[in-house]
Scaffold this motif. Structure first.
Motif, PDB file in Angstrom:
ATOM      1  N   ALA A 249     -33.196  36.809  48.069  1.00 44.93           N
ATOM      2  CA  ALA A 249     -32.415  37.357  46.960  1.00 44.93           C
ATOM      3  C   ALA A 249     -31.816  38.715  47.327  1.00 44.93           C
ATOM      4  O   ALA A 249     -30.694  39.039  46.927  1.00 44.93           O
ATOM      5  CB  ALA A 249     -33.293  37.485  45.721  1.00 44.93           C
ATOM      6  N   PHE A 250     -32.571  39.524  48.085  1.00 40.59           N
ATOM      7  CA  PHE A 250     -32.012  40.799  48.558  1.00 40.59           C
ATOM      8  C   PHE A 250     -30.738  40.555  49.356  1.00 40.59           C
ATOM      9  O   PHE A 250     -29.700  41.210  49.134  1.00 40.59           O
ATOM     10  CB  PHE A 250     -33.032  41.543  49.411  1.00 40.59           C
ATOM     11  N   LEU A 251     -30.804  39.636  50.302  1.00 46.26           N
ATOM     12  CA  LEU A 251     -29.641  39.365  51.147  1.00 46.26           C
ATOM     13  C   LEU A 251     -28.477  38.830  50.334  1.00 46.26           C
ATOM     14  O   LEU A 251     -27.319  39.228  50.553  1.00 46.26           O
ATOM     15  CB  LEU A 251     -30.027  38.369  52.239  1.00 46.26           C
ATOM     16  N   GLU A 252     -28.748  37.956  49.375  1.00 49.55           N
ATOM     17  CA  GLU A 252     -27.687  37.376  48.569  1.00 49.55           C
ATOM     18  C   GLU A 252     -26.980  38.416  47.709  1.00 49.55           C
ATOM     19  O   GLU A 252     -25.783  38.277  47.425  1.00 49.55           O
ATOM     20  CB  GLU A 252     -28.260  36.273  47.688  1.00 49.55           C
ATOM     21  N   ARG A 253     -27.705  39.474  47.312  1.00 49.05           N
ATOM     22  CA  ARG A 253     -27.105  40.477  46.420  1.00 49.05           C
ATOM     23  C   ARG A 253     -26.605  41.706  47.170  1.00 49.05           C
ATOM     24  O   ARG A 253     -25.611  42.318  46.760  1.00 49.05           O
ATOM     25  CB  ARG A 253     -28.136  40.890  45.361  1.00 49.05           C
ATOM     26  N   ALA A 254     -27.283  42.074  48.247  1.00 53.07           N
ATOM     27  CA  ALA A 254     -26.873  43.264  48.989  1.00 53.07           C
ATOM     28  C   ALA A 254     -25.662  42.995  49.870  1.00 53.07           C
ATOM     29  O   ALA A 254     -24.779  43.858  50.023  1.00 53.07           O
ATOM     30  CB  ALA A 254     -28.036  43.788  49.835  1.00 53.07           C
ATOM     31  N   ALA A 255     -25.599  41.810  50.475  1.00 55.55           N
ATOM     32  CA  ALA A 255     -24.513  41.520  51.412  1.00 55.55           C
ATOM     33  C   ALA A 255     -23.126  41.675  50.779  1.00 55.55           C
ATOM     34  O   ALA A 255     -22.258  42.348  51.358  1.00 55.55           O
ATOM     35  CB  ALA A 255     -24.696  40.118  52.004  1.00 55.55           C
ATOM     36  N   PRO A 256     -22.855  41.085  49.598  1.00 56.21           N
ATOM     37  CA  PRO A 256     -21.524  41.285  49.004  1.00 56.21           C
ATOM     38  C   PRO A 256     -21.239  42.758  48.686  1.00 56.21           C
ATOM     39  O   PRO A 256     -20.100  43.207  48.806  1.00 56.21           O
ATOM     40  CB  PRO A 256     -21.592  40.452  47.720  1.00 56.21           C
ATOM     41  N   ILE A 260     -20.483  42.333  53.861  1.00 54.77           N
ATOM     42  CA  ILE A 260     -20.880  41.607  55.066  1.00 54.77           C
ATOM     43  C   ILE A 260     -21.244  40.173  54.713  1.00 54.77           C
ATOM     44  O   ILE A 260     -21.446  39.835  53.543  1.00 54.77           O
ATOM     45  CB  ILE A 260     -22.078  42.275  55.770  1.00 54.77           C
ATOM     46  N   GLU A 261     -21.315  39.331  55.732  1.00 57.26           N
ATOM     47  CA  GLU A 261     -21.795  37.965  55.582  1.00 57.26           C
ATOM     48  C   GLU A 261     -23.177  37.859  56.226  1.00 57.26           C
ATOM     49  O   GLU A 261     -23.435  38.468  57.266  1.00 57.26           O
ATOM     50  CB  GLU A 261     -20.835  36.964  56.241  1.00 57.26           C
ATOM     51  N   VAL A 262     -24.040  37.087  55.593  1.00 58.55           N
ATOM     52  CA  VAL A 262     -25.378  36.882  56.135  1.00 58.55           C
ATOM     53  C   VAL A 262     -25.344  35.783  57.181  1.00 58.55           C
ATOM     54  O   VAL A 262     -24.837  34.682  56.925  1.00 58.55           O
ATOM     55  CB  VAL A 262     -26.370  36.494  55.018  1.00 58.55           C
ATOM     56  N   ALA A 263     -25.873  36.085  58.364  1.00 56.11           N
ATOM     57  CA  ALA A 263     -26.036  35.060  59.394  1.00 56.11           C
ATOM     58  C   ALA A 263     -27.426  34.454  59.198  1.00 56.11           C
ATOM     59  O   ALA A 263     -28.415  34.926  59.763  1.00 56.11           O
ATOM     60  CB  ALA A 263     -25.900  35.679  60.780  1.00 56.11           C
ATOM     61  N   TRP A 264     -27.505  33.420  58.391  1.00 59.93           N
ATOM     62  CA  TRP A 264     -28.801  32.870  58.001  1.00 59.93           C
ATOM     63  C   TRP A 264     -29.584  32.322  59.183  1.00 59.93           C
ATOM     64  O   TRP A 264     -30.815  32.286  59.163  1.00 59.93           O
ATOM     65  CB  TRP A 264     -28.609  31.778  56.941  1.00 59.93           C
ATOM     66  N   ASP A 265     -28.891  31.900  60.232  1.00 58.95           N
ATOM     67  CA  ASP A 265     -29.568  31.346  61.402  1.00 58.95           C
ATOM     68  C   ASP A 265     -29.815  32.397  62.488  1.00 58.95           C
ATOM     69  O   ASP A 265     -30.313  32.072  63.565  1.00 58.95           O
ATOM     70  CB  ASP A 265     -28.767  30.185  61.989  1.00 58.95           C
ATOM     71  N   ASP A 266     -29.470  33.656  62.224  1.00 55.08           N
ATOM     72  CA  ASP A 266     -29.671  34.728  63.204  1.00 55.08           C
ATOM     73  C   ASP A 266     -30.012  36.014  62.448  1.00 55.08           C
ATOM     74  O   ASP A 266     -29.134  36.826  62.156  1.00 55.08           O
ATOM     75  CB  ASP A 266     -28.411  34.913  64.051  1.00 55.08           C
ATOM     76  N   MET A 267     -31.285  36.171  62.136  1.00 52.18           N
ATOM     77  CA  MET A 267     -31.679  37.293  61.294  1.00 52.18           C
ATOM     78  C   MET A 267     -31.527  38.621  62.017  1.00 52.18           C
ATOM     79  O   MET A 267     -31.247  39.648  61.391  1.00 52.18           O
ATOM     80  CB  MET A 267     -33.115  37.103  60.802  1.00 52.18           C
TER      81      MET A 267
END
Length: 436
Positions: A249-256, A260-267
């Motif tokens: 949830a942090f990544l989903e809300r902080a990234a926008p 930036i875009e989250v690279a879900w397969d490369d943390m």
């Protein structure tokens, strides 16, 4: 009398040396500061109760009556003890409680006498203005958080659970503080992480046994060598990424908010893109096993028969069984393990009216702030209160000015908290506690 200055109250609390030495030992205990807190609660019109497992290890519990008895109470917990401080390393004496350069200095300034001071200031404000919250607020100022909680929250839950049984939700350390970072277009962004989870604690003692003997003689069964080899493998092990609901949830809300875009397969790439915001989650995308204490031998020319090590092991929700099995595989034969301390992870839901109310309170005093959930890397007294089925959140609001690294302050040298941040925290807590 009016509302006390929160910075002065924080300084007064710091002047109580409540050093927790660990292993059930406290330098002076928490009784004196507990009586001080109880006095302020009494002045605010409340009826505090002091509870002790042993003399001088005091806890203070009080209840603020709300206007709607149909609403479930909210628990607010804060600890009174602090970790040790070596005065020779500090610019000011760690228990002087100095206020200078816009900061309150001293051990416990951010962990967590600042929150204690903010709570007492809110209660004094309510007393002066006749304000009452909507729901009952249960207050717990506790001992021994910096060790096991066996003289504090854990003991209260075991022996006095009736004080908390009707509470639905709790807030405590650590969350609601400013994290300054930058959007990809160069704009400054202020995040406010609120803890909705924390890793579990599974502190381990690893032991190797061998053949004792003379240090000058060949020995293929040296316990020290066996242990060191095993620890080296464990320290080098790369634990896999495991995204908990809080981190996701942090990544989903902080990234926008950061563009930036989250690279879900490369943390690792995602953490790089997050920049300074990565410090919020970099320790909680994986489990961790950190060797911290080694113990073996008593004389340089004697090979000991036993060698042991302590490993600070932190466990993400839902991963303990796999983690322990993998530890055994990595260590290999000849190493036994036992738990020194074991407390399960804590996890509360993100999408709730409680989280929304915390976010609303923060945005009321920083409209441009972005409130995000996160998972804490360490542990708090939430582990005790969660045993009662209470959803626990880390919410101790604090405004952090530029060029001040708040995360380095807890347990650090020259620990200090910004006066501006304390006043912000009082206003946010007032808003949240009076309206939730």
């Amino acid at each position: 009398m009016g509302e006390p200055a929160v910075e002065e109250l924080c300084a007064e609390l710091i002047r109580f040396d409540t050093t927790n030495l660990g292993d059930g030992k406290s330098l002076h205990g928490e009784r004196a500061i507990a009586e001080f807190v109880a006095g302020h609660l009494t002045d605010a019109g409340l009826t505090p109760t002091l509870l002790e497992r042993d003399p001088m290890r005091a806890n203070v519990v009080a209840r603020v009556p709300g206007t709607d008895p149909a609403l479930a109470p909210l628990l607010v917990h804060a600890h009174l003890d602090v970790v040790p401080a070596d005065a020779s390393e500090w610019s000011v004496h760690p228990f002087a409680g100095e206020i200078r350069d816009g900061f309150v200095w001293g051990r416990g300034a951010v962990d967590m006498k600042d929150m204690c001071a903010a709570l007492l200031t809110v209660l004094a404000r309510w007393s002066a203005t006749g304000t009452r919250p909507r729901r009952d607020i249960v207050l717990a100022f506790v001992a021994d958080e910096e060790d096991t909680g066996e003289w504090g929250a854990q003991w209260l839950v075991d022996k006095h659970r009736d004080l908390f049984d009707d509470c639905a939700v709790a807030i405590g350390e650590s969350g609601g503080y400013t994290v300054r970072t930058t959007h990809t277009d160069g704009r400054q962004v202020r995040l406010y992480p609120v803890a909705t989870a924390e890793r579990g604690t599974a502190h381990l003692r690893l032991s190797a046994t061998g053949r004792a003997g003379h240090g000058s003689r060949r020995n293929e069964n040296n316990a020290v060598v066996t242990l060191v080899h095993a620890l080296s493998k464990l320290a080098a092990h790369r634990w896999p990424v495991h995204l908990t609901p809080a981190v996701r949830a942090f990544l989903e809300r902080a990234a926008p908010a950061l563009g930036i875009e989250v690279a879900w397969d490369d943390m690792d790439e995602t953490l790089r893109r997050l920049g300074s915001a990565a410090k919020v989650i970099e320790n909680t995308v994986r489990n961790s096993t950190t060797p911290t204490v080694l113990s073996a031998g008593y004389k340089v020319n004697v090979i000991p028969g036993v060698a042991s090590a302590l490993v600070d092991t932190r466990v993400l929700p839902g991963t303990e069984d796999h983690l322990l099995a993998e530890i055994d595989r990595v260590l290999g034969p000849g190493i036994s393990r036992e738990f020194v301390q074991r407390q399960p992870p804590v996890q509360a839901p993100v999408d709730t009216p409680w989280f929304d109310a915390m976010a609303d309170a923060l945005r009321a005093f920083d409209p441009e702030g972005i409130v995000v959930p996160f998972c804490m890397g360490g542990g708090t007294d939430a582990k005790a209160f969660a045993r009662l089925g209470i959803d626990c959140y880390g919410f101790a609001p604090l405004f952090i000015p530029e060029d001040h690294d708040h995360k380095l302050m807890a347990h650090g040298v020259d620990e200090r908290v910004p006066v501006e941040g304390l006043r912000f925290g009082v206003n946010v807590l007032d808003r949240f506690l009076s309206t939730v």
